[in-house]
Design an enzyme around this catalytic site. Structure first.
Site, PDB file in Angstrom:
ATOM      1  N   ALA A  60      32.380  50.210  94.011  1.00 17.59           N
ATOM      2  CA  ALA A  60      32.305  50.802  92.671  1.00 17.59           C
ATOM      3  C   ALA A  60      31.491  52.084  92.720  1.00 17.59           C
ATOM      4  O   ALA A  60      30.605  52.257  93.556  1.00 17.59           O
ATOM      5  CB  ALA A  60      31.665  49.817  91.699  1.00 17.59           C
ATOM      6  N   LYS A  64      35.075  55.699  89.114  1.00 16.27           N
ATOM      7  CA  LYS A  64      34.589  54.917  87.980  1.00 16.27           C
ATOM      8  C   LYS A  64      35.676  54.607  86.960  1.00 16.27           C
ATOM      9  O   LYS A  64      35.728  53.522  86.375  1.00 16.27           O
ATOM     10  CB  LYS A  64      33.454  55.660  87.279  1.00 16.27           C
ATOM     11  CG  LYS A  64      32.179  55.821  88.090  1.00 16.27           C
ATOM     12  CD  LYS A  64      31.157  56.651  87.331  1.00 16.27           C
ATOM     13  CE  LYS A  64      29.901  56.895  88.136  1.00 16.27           C
ATOM     14  NZ  LYS A  64      29.075  55.689  88.283  1.00 16.27           N
ATOM     15  N   ASN A 109      21.543  59.098  94.181  1.00 16.51           N
ATOM     16  CA  ASN A 109      22.182  59.347  92.891  1.00 16.51           C
ATOM     17  C   ASN A 109      21.351  58.744  91.766  1.00 16.51           C
ATOM     18  O   ASN A 109      20.692  57.720  91.943  1.00 16.51           O
ATOM     19  CB  ASN A 109      23.621  58.807  92.876  1.00 16.51           C
ATOM     20  CG  ASN A 109      23.715  57.402  92.324  1.00 16.51           C
ATOM     21  OD1 ASN A 109      23.718  57.187  91.110  1.00 16.51           O
ATOM     22  ND2 ASN A 109      23.775  56.417  93.218  1.00 16.51           N
ATOM     23  N   PHE A 113      25.608  55.459  85.061  1.00 18.29           N
ATOM     24  CA  PHE A 113      26.822  54.881  84.457  1.00 18.29           C
ATOM     25  C   PHE A 113      27.595  55.907  83.620  1.00 18.29           C
ATOM     26  O   PHE A 113      28.031  55.621  82.500  1.00 18.29           O
ATOM     27  CB  PHE A 113      26.495  53.681  83.576  1.00 18.29           C
ATOM     28  CG  PHE A 113      26.025  52.438  84.312  1.00 18.29           C
ATOM     29  CD1 PHE A 113      26.078  52.340  85.682  1.00 18.29           C
ATOM     30  CD2 PHE A 113      25.530  51.361  83.593  1.00 18.29           C
ATOM     31  CE1 PHE A 113      25.646  51.188  86.336  1.00 18.29           C
ATOM     32  CE2 PHE A 113      25.101  50.202  84.228  1.00 18.29           C
ATOM     33  CZ  PHE A 113      25.147  50.117  85.603  1.00 18.29           C
ATOM     34  N   ASN A 170      27.249  44.070  87.054  1.00 18.04           N
ATOM     35  CA  ASN A 170      26.263  44.953  87.665  1.00 18.04           C
ATOM     36  C   ASN A 170      24.917  44.754  86.979  1.00 18.04           C
ATOM     37  O   ASN A 170      24.709  45.216  85.856  1.00 18.04           O
ATOM     38  CB  ASN A 170      26.721  46.407  87.558  1.00 18.04           C
ATOM     39  CG  ASN A 170      25.873  47.358  88.384  1.00 18.04           C
ATOM     40  OD1 ASN A 170      24.764  47.025  88.776  1.00 18.04           O
ATOM     41  ND2 ASN A 170      26.384  48.544  88.631  1.00 18.04           N
ATOM     42  N   SER A 173      21.825  48.341  89.146  1.00 22.27           N
ATOM     43  CA  SER A 173      21.688  49.781  89.254  1.00 22.27           C
ATOM     44  C   SER A 173      20.260  50.182  88.894  1.00 22.27           C
ATOM     45  O   SER A 173      19.716  49.713  87.893  1.00 22.27           O
ATOM     46  CB  SER A 173      22.662  50.495  88.316  1.00 22.27           C
ATOM     47  OG  SER A 173      22.364  51.881  88.257  1.00 22.27           O
ATOM     48  N   ASN A 175      19.456  53.100  87.860  1.00 19.13           N
ATOM     49  CA  ASN A 175      19.540  54.337  87.082  1.00 19.13           C
ATOM     50  C   ASN A 175      19.753  54.133  85.589  1.00 19.13           C
ATOM     51  O   ASN A 175      19.898  55.098  84.842  1.00 19.13           O
ATOM     52  CB  ASN A 175      20.652  55.220  87.646  1.00 19.13           C
ATOM     53  CG  ASN A 175      20.395  55.584  89.099  1.00 19.13           C
ATOM     54  OD1 ASN A 175      19.275  55.925  89.458  1.00 19.13           O
ATOM     55  ND2 ASN A 175      21.414  55.473  89.932  1.00 19.13           N
ATOM     56  N   THR A 176      19.801  52.883  85.135  1.00 25.71           N
ATOM     57  CA  THR A 176      19.797  52.560  83.708  1.00 25.71           C
ATOM     58  C   THR A 176      18.474  51.862  83.418  1.00 25.71           C
ATOM     59  O   THR A 176      18.211  50.786  83.976  1.00 25.71           O
ATOM     60  CB  THR A 176      20.977  51.647  83.330  1.00 25.71           C
ATOM     61  OG1 THR A 176      22.200  52.354  83.525  1.00 25.71           O
ATOM     62  CG2 THR A 176      20.883  51.200  81.880  1.00 25.71           C
ATOM     63  N   LYS A 215      26.519  41.744  91.407  1.00 24.37           N
ATOM     64  CA  LYS A 215      26.013  42.755  92.336  1.00 24.37           C
ATOM     65  C   LYS A 215      24.501  42.814  92.240  1.00 24.37           C
ATOM     66  O   LYS A 215      23.955  43.041  91.158  1.00 24.37           O
ATOM     67  CB  LYS A 215      26.619  44.122  92.030  1.00 24.37           C
ATOM     68  CG  LYS A 215      26.316  45.163  93.112  1.00 24.37           C
ATOM     69  CD  LYS A 215      27.207  46.378  92.985  1.00 24.37           C
ATOM     70  CE  LYS A 215      27.036  47.329  94.169  1.00 24.37           C
ATOM     71  NZ  LYS A 215      27.984  48.457  94.117  1.00 24.37           N
ATOM     72  N   ASN A 244      23.416  46.834  96.004  1.00 27.13           N
ATOM     73  CA  ASN A 244      23.437  48.124  95.323  1.00 27.13           C
ATOM     74  C   ASN A 244      22.548  49.110  96.096  1.00 27.13           C
ATOM     75  O   ASN A 244      22.077  48.807  97.195  1.00 27.13           O
ATOM     76  CB  ASN A 244      22.935  47.954  93.879  1.00 27.13           C
ATOM     77  CG  ASN A 244      23.624  48.885  92.905  1.00 27.13           C
ATOM     78  OD1 ASN A 244      23.791  50.068  93.181  1.00 27.13           O
ATOM     79  ND2 ASN A 244      24.010  48.366  91.748  1.00 27.13           N
ATOM     80  N   TYR A 315      31.381  53.450 100.485  1.00 23.02           N
ATOM     81  CA  TYR A 315      31.291  54.579  99.556  1.00 23.02           C
ATOM     82  C   TYR A 315      30.750  55.786 100.307  1.00 23.02           C
ATOM     83  O   TYR A 315      31.484  56.696 100.682  1.00 23.02           O
ATOM     84  CB  TYR A 315      30.437  54.229  98.345  1.00 23.02           C
ATOM     85  CG  TYR A 315      30.341  55.307  97.271  1.00 23.02           C
ATOM     86  CD1 TYR A 315      30.575  56.650  97.536  1.00 23.02           C
ATOM     87  CD2 TYR A 315      30.007  54.984  95.970  1.00 23.02           C
ATOM     88  CE1 TYR A 315      30.488  57.628  96.557  1.00 23.02           C
ATOM     89  CE2 TYR A 315      29.913  55.957  94.976  1.00 23.02           C
ATOM     90  CZ  TYR A 315      30.145  57.272  95.281  1.00 23.02           C
ATOM     91  OH  TYR A 315      30.050  58.238  94.304  1.00 23.02           O
TER      92      TYR A 315
END
Length: 367
Positions: A60, A64, A109, A113, A170, A173, A175-176, A215, A244, A315
């Protein structure tokens, strides 16, 4: 050809280059079909109630919104995962938010999202999709409070489960803001129990069982990982995706990009990801593990499988090695099966894991 093109692509900002790659893959998919592969071939895998022609999938984050699925399928992947997708479209974090660490063959990164929302993705999957397993990775919107996160995941399940072969939750992550709190035992139990209810309701209505994967992050202590795995052992998921990106910076040096906040992926993540795979396999030996993180060649792929993975995802390796990485890894895995004298990947892995547990060192594979 990719080696010749890469210096030109790497002159572009990372997101611009990625967008160009997706456009090229979309065009490629219009003229090239996925390669025909025998489902009973040496790399065939049965997992999650699904048949995979080979264990190598796309992680993923690469596509996206599911815009280039046919082109990606034509590269030879055994399955694809799209997303992370949220109920409502959102732009993600401010740019710049994607950074290359070329010397380390890594990316950082903090995309956050960024996606077009669940409805456009559902429409795209409904209209056209390649003939291989498709996973959909779902998350919560940034502005949804954590105490309402379950609602977002249930919306994602309802909208996308009818068009997915499996769904990935998920929780990991970086980043949220606050998202990783959903990996805490009680939060994870509440969320996954609610999705299990929706999964059962869908099965009653349609007869389809859509597996749920979770994940997880690589940034656990022994105690926190054990606590989460204990929850997953209660029968609340059908698979684990490990892992992740990491907020740690293993062997990264001191360049300016290495100091950027966000999730690190690529070669430096390989050992950390493999450790989580191994620990998860020890606790949950009967639940399929999808191993992702730092796979850059066939030997990396084999070591993730040997640690306990049933399936794999790429990825960042694709960014640095190009589309030829897919057939190269698959050829290396076939070589490993044949070198051991087995007929298929499952037999080769069983034999290699037995040798490993008895103290023997398995042979490596060519990259």
């Amino acid at each position: 050809m990719y080696k010749a093109l890469r210096p030109w692509l790497f002159r572009l900002p990372p997101e611009t280059a990625h967008e160009a790659a997706l456009l090229a893959l979309r065009a490629y998919g219009a003229v090239r079909r996925a390669p025909a592969t025998a489902r009973g071939g040496p790399l065939a895998v049965q997992a999650l109630g699904l048949s995979f022609t080979n264990p190598l999938g796309l992680a993923a984050g690469f596509d996206k919104n599911g815009r280039a699925l046919r082109g990606l399928a034509a590269l030879g992947f055994g399955f694809l995962e799209v997303g992370t997708v949220t109920p409502r479209a959102q732009p993600g974090n401010p740019r710049p938010r994607l950074f290359r660490l070329t010397e380390q063959r890594a990316l950082i990164n903090r995309l956050g999202f960024n996606n077009a929302g669940m409805e456009p993705l559902a429409a795209r999957l409904r209209a056209q999709r390649p003939a291989l397993p498709i996973g959909v990775n779902i998350g919560k919107n940034r502005d949804t409070p954590l105490d309402r996160a379950v609602d977002d995941y249930r919306l994602g399940f309802a909208a996308l489960a009818p068009y997915a072969d499996y769904l990935t939750v998920n929780l990991s992550s970086p980043n949220t803001p606050g998202l990783r709190a959903l990996q805490e035992p009680e939060a994870a139990r509440l969320l996954l129990a609610a999705l299990r209810e929706d999964q059962a309701a869908l099965r009653r209505r349609s007869g389809r069982y859509v597996p749920i994967a979770v994940k997880i992050a690589p940034d656990f202590t022994q105690e926190t990982l054990a606590a989460l795995l204990a929850v997953l052992a209660e029968g609340l998921c059908d698979a684990v995706i490990a892992t992740n990106t990491t907020v740690s910076r293993p062997t990264m040096g001191h360049g300016p990009a290495a100091r950027e906040p966000g999730g690190l992926s690529g070669a430096p993540l390989a050992t950390l990801s493999r450790e989580i795979i191994s620990q998860t396999f020890k606790v949950l030996p009967d639940i399929p593990i999808i191993g992702v993180g730092g796979i850059n060649n066939a030997e990396d792929a084999w070591q993730h499988l040997l640690a306990g993975a049933s399936l794999l995802q790429l990825y960042t390796g694709l960014i640095y090695e190009g589309p030829g990485l897919v057939p190269t890894i698959l050829a290396g895995l076939v070589e490993r099966v044949r070198a051991g004298g087995q007929d298929n990947l499952g037999e080769a892995l069983s034999a290699a894991r037995r040798n490993l547990s008895s103290g023997s060192r398995p042979n490596t594979v060519k990259s």
